[in-house]
Design an enzyme around this catalytic site. Structure first.
Site, PDB file in Angstrom:
ATOM      1  CG  ASN A 103      -1.900   1.158   1.396  1.00 54.84           C
ATOM      2  OD1 ASN A 103      -2.449   1.545   0.545  1.00 54.84           O
ATOM      3  ND2 ASN A 103      -1.884   1.632   2.613  1.00 54.84           N
ATOM      4  CG  HIS A 134      -0.705   5.878   4.692  1.00 55.32           C
ATOM      5  ND1 HIS A 134      -2.199   5.869   4.749  1.00 55.32           N
ATOM      6  CD2 HIS A 134      -0.047   6.713   5.545  1.00 55.32           C
ATOM      7  CE1 HIS A 134      -2.464   6.862   5.667  1.00 55.32           C
ATOM      8  NE2 HIS A 134      -1.394   7.428   6.128  1.00 55.32           N
ATOM      9  CG  ASP A 184      -3.005   3.216   6.652  1.00 61.56           C
ATOM     10  OD1 ASP A 184      -3.103   2.558   5.683  1.00 61.56           O
ATOM     11  OD2 ASP A 184      -3.595   4.126   7.002  1.00 61.56           O
TER      12      ASP A 184
HETATM   13  C1  GRF Z   1      -2.434   9.069  -2.760  1.00 60.60           C
HETATM   14  O1  GRF Z   1      -2.061  10.092  -2.043  1.00 60.60           O
HETATM   15  C2  GRF Z   1      -2.252   7.756  -2.027  1.00 60.60           C
HETATM   16  O2  GRF Z   1      -1.179   7.983  -1.100  1.00 60.60           O
HETATM   17  C3  GRF Z   1      -3.340   7.810  -0.978  1.00 60.60           C
HETATM   18  O3  GRF Z   1      -4.727   8.059  -1.698  1.00 60.60           O
HETATM   19  C4  GRF Z   1      -3.952   8.979  -2.943  1.00 60.60           C
HETATM   20  C5  GRF Z   1      -4.310   8.314  -4.176  1.00 60.60           C
HETATM   21  O4  GRF Z   1      -4.144   9.158  -5.396  1.00 60.60           O
HETATM   22  N1  GRF Z   1      -3.542   6.444  -0.553  1.00 60.60           N
HETATM   23  P1  GRF Z   1      -4.149   8.515  -6.851  1.00 60.60           P
HETATM   24  O5  GRF Z   1      -5.721   7.953  -6.722  1.00 60.60           O
HETATM   25  O6  GRF Z   1      -3.317   7.478  -6.884  1.00 60.60           O
HETATM   26  O7  GRF Z   1      -4.035   9.579  -7.689  1.00 60.60           O
END
Ligand code: GRF
Length: 227
Positions: A109, A111, A147
């Site tokens: 993931n 984050h 997380d």
């Molecule tokens: C990113 O900031 C990711 O870290 C978080 O949600 C956002 C997703 O962005 N989990 P995207 O959909 O990849 O543009």
């Protein structure tokens, strides 16, 4: 005989810019892999539009009687794509224990915080409220607790005076993409593994998360070696 490309399944709920970074890197030849499916709990997610229709799977989580029922359908769809790696990239729904255990050790993931700080949502606003001088993004293995899996690598950005959550989110997103790609390169080249609560790179345990440097490489703050 050429080796088959590592198969990557992507879970996404929103716009999918991280997914796009993966697709672009594959197209450019800088990531060896194949996106074999994009899976979403939001049938309207823009992320789905980034791949051809046969690669899209979505179901409205709200239409299911329980989290377990939704996760069971999701898990079957993901398993049918036979992924080597499952990437949660902006997947905004908690994955239940059964899903996580089924794909344990190959689900990662991204984050938007320097974990263990700010698990969950609104990470940018929380970093600003706390007066942090630095913020960033983490890529970690997924475990049942949200997380909380072992962090593989992080990228740091400065917090500037006058930042808003939106400005900070944009700065973090700028490092998320190279961070994710660098970790995916480790993963798809067979160099990354999860052993219990330990991340291993090239068979050696990591004692602190790798750091993304300004050239987009991962460095080991403990050993100085470049991954
Ligand atoms: C990113 O900031 C990711 O870290 C978080 O949600 C956002 C997703 O962005 N989990 P995207 O959909 O990849 O543009």
């Amino acid at each position: 005989m050429p080796q088959p490309l590592p198969r990557i399944a992507v879970l996404a709920s929103g716009r999918g810019s991280n997914l796009q970074a993966v697709l672009d890197a594959i197209a450019a030849g800088s990531l060896a892999g194949e996106v074999v499916g994009v899976f979403s709990d939001k049938p309207g997610a823009a992320a789905l539009q980034r791949v051809a229709p046969p690669l899209r799977w979505s179901a409205a989580a709200k239409a299911y009687p329980s989290r377990e029922a939704f996760d069971a359908d999701l898990a079957e769809a993901v398993a049918a794509a036979r992924p080597d790696w499952i990437l949660c990239a902006g997947y905004l729904r908690i994955l239940g224990d059964a899903f996580v255990e089924r794909f344990r050790g190959r689900t990662i993931n991204i984050h938007p915080s320097l974990l263990p700080k700010y698990r969950g949502l609104h990470t940018h606003a929380r970093a600003l409220e706390a007066g942090d001088g630095e913020h960033g993004a983490s890529v970690h293995f997924v475990i049942p607790e949200l997380d909380a899996g072992t962090v593989i690598a992080q990228a740091v950005v400065p917090v500037h005076t006058g930042d808003t959550p939106e400005l900070l989110a944009e700065r973090v997103l700028g490092v998320e993409h190279p961070l994710l790609l660098a970790v995916m390169r480790l993963a798809t080249s067979g160099r990354l593994a999860e052993h219990g609560a330990t991340v291993q790179v090239d068979g050696h345990p990591l004692f602190t998360p790798l750091r993304l440097d300004c050239a987009g490489r991962l460095t080991d703050p403990a050993g100085g070696a470049t991954a």
